[in-house]
Scaffold this active site. Sequence first.
Site, PDB file in Angstrom:
ATOM      1  N   ASP A 168       0.831  -1.207   0.000  1.00 41.97           N
ATOM      2  CA  ASP A 168       0.000   0.000   0.000  1.00 41.97           C
ATOM      3  C   ASP A 168       0.864   1.256   0.000  1.00 41.97           C
ATOM      4  O   ASP A 168       0.621   2.201  -0.752  1.00 41.97           O
ATOM      5  CB  ASP A 168      -0.888   0.020   1.248  1.00 41.97           C
ATOM      6  CG  ASP A 168      -2.220  -0.673   1.036  1.00 41.97           C
ATOM      7  OD1 ASP A 168      -2.777  -0.551  -0.054  1.00 41.97           O
ATOM      8  OD2 ASP A 168      -2.701  -1.329   1.972  1.00 41.97           O
ATOM      9  N   LEU A 169       1.850   1.275   0.874  1.00 46.52           N
ATOM     10  CA  LEU A 169       2.696   2.460   0.983  1.00 46.52           C
ATOM     11  C   LEU A 169       3.525   2.677  -0.284  1.00 46.52           C
ATOM     12  O   LEU A 169       3.690   3.808  -0.750  1.00 46.52           O
ATOM     13  CB  LEU A 169       3.600   2.341   2.206  1.00 46.52           C
ATOM     14  CG  LEU A 169       2.862   2.355   3.551  1.00 46.52           C
ATOM     15  CD1 LEU A 169       3.793   1.987   4.689  1.00 46.52           C
ATOM     16  CD2 LEU A 169       2.214   3.715   3.809  1.00 46.52           C
TER      17      LEU A 169
END
Length: 406
Positions: A168-169
């Site tokens: 996600d990051l």
Amino acid sequence: MSTDHSPLTGLRIVEFASFVAGPSGGMTLGQLGADVIRVDPIGGAADYTRWPLSQRTGRSLYWTALNRGKRSVAVDLRSPEGQELIIGLATAPGPDSGIVVDNNVGRAWLSYEALSERRADLIQVHIDGYADGRAAVDYTVNPDAGVADMTGPLDSAAPVNHVLPAWDLLAGMTATTGLLAALHRRTRSGEGSFLRIALADVAFSSLVNLGWLAEADELGTARPKHGNQVYGSYGADFETADGNRIMVVALTRRHWDALRTLTGTDSVFDALEKSLDADFRTEDDRYRHREVVTAILRPWFAARPLTEIDRALTESGVLWSKFRTVHDVAAGYRAEGAPAIFGEVDQPGIGPVLTSRSPLRIGSEYGDYAVAPDLGEHTGEVLSEVLGLSDAELGRLHDAGVIESR
């Protein structure tokens, strides 16, 4: 909010995304000075009450952390009038507008095809789960990518999903990179862009970038678990005499020489190298013989308290750190010598909270701290500023339940 010296001051971005990838990318752009307008349904999106929650107020520490420095607009997304407001924000004129980040599913009115009809040079960055449109989250992509199978204790056969939502990051940072590249293209050519990022593609490409997939393909098998050992180099965890645990890594010959000199094991390793026909100055041999290397080093650490080890390792230049809890890190903010990136803000609705600034420094200077908005806090302000709505029009929309404004 942005300041005049920030590199993206004046840039306006409409963020229609929830959870981690899109909001983390938007927050990064906001920390660089962009005016990021987060759009939510009235009452908040699915991540508005996500854990962790403040024990004082019950408010989401997660939501407020990922939305620092943004402006918040809350609209009834099911009503045609509400949809038209969002379309207007997304396609507003001006060289610093017409930029959208979203993970929208099933809203044709927010598609690139629909928005670009209103503004041909629109830039839209869309985040999917899989490239074919299937849904996914970090905690389902990670097992699918094979990383969970490599993670966990040496003596455990069970896969372990990582706690950090790494994909996600990384997807958020990839979205930021793509958006700025598209903006550069538009500045030069006047053309818009539709960029798509799949969370799974971010994971798969990362495995390729690290050589992990090529290795597995060559070997015809998966890499085994390594626990806290460092794959392909030397790294191990040690327990100290007073019950602390530390991680020690020797990536280079300099690190290795310092470690063996510090621990008084020069003669032992010289003899071991001869008996094994090995050269521990190389990463390969330190890794291949990591178990016996660790067994020789372990007594030195087990016989000393952390304070003595801290001083000795730090002075030697060996790479190391103490294993800490997240609470230890938070408590460390209150101690002398805490990293300058940390600070404290008075978050509306919660109170004092530990926060950070952007890790990207301009020269040697960090940017400003920021707080998250209340849901819908800037609805009236943004609609008036960007779309030119009057107070009377805003009042009518509020009374009709089309907008939430505070």
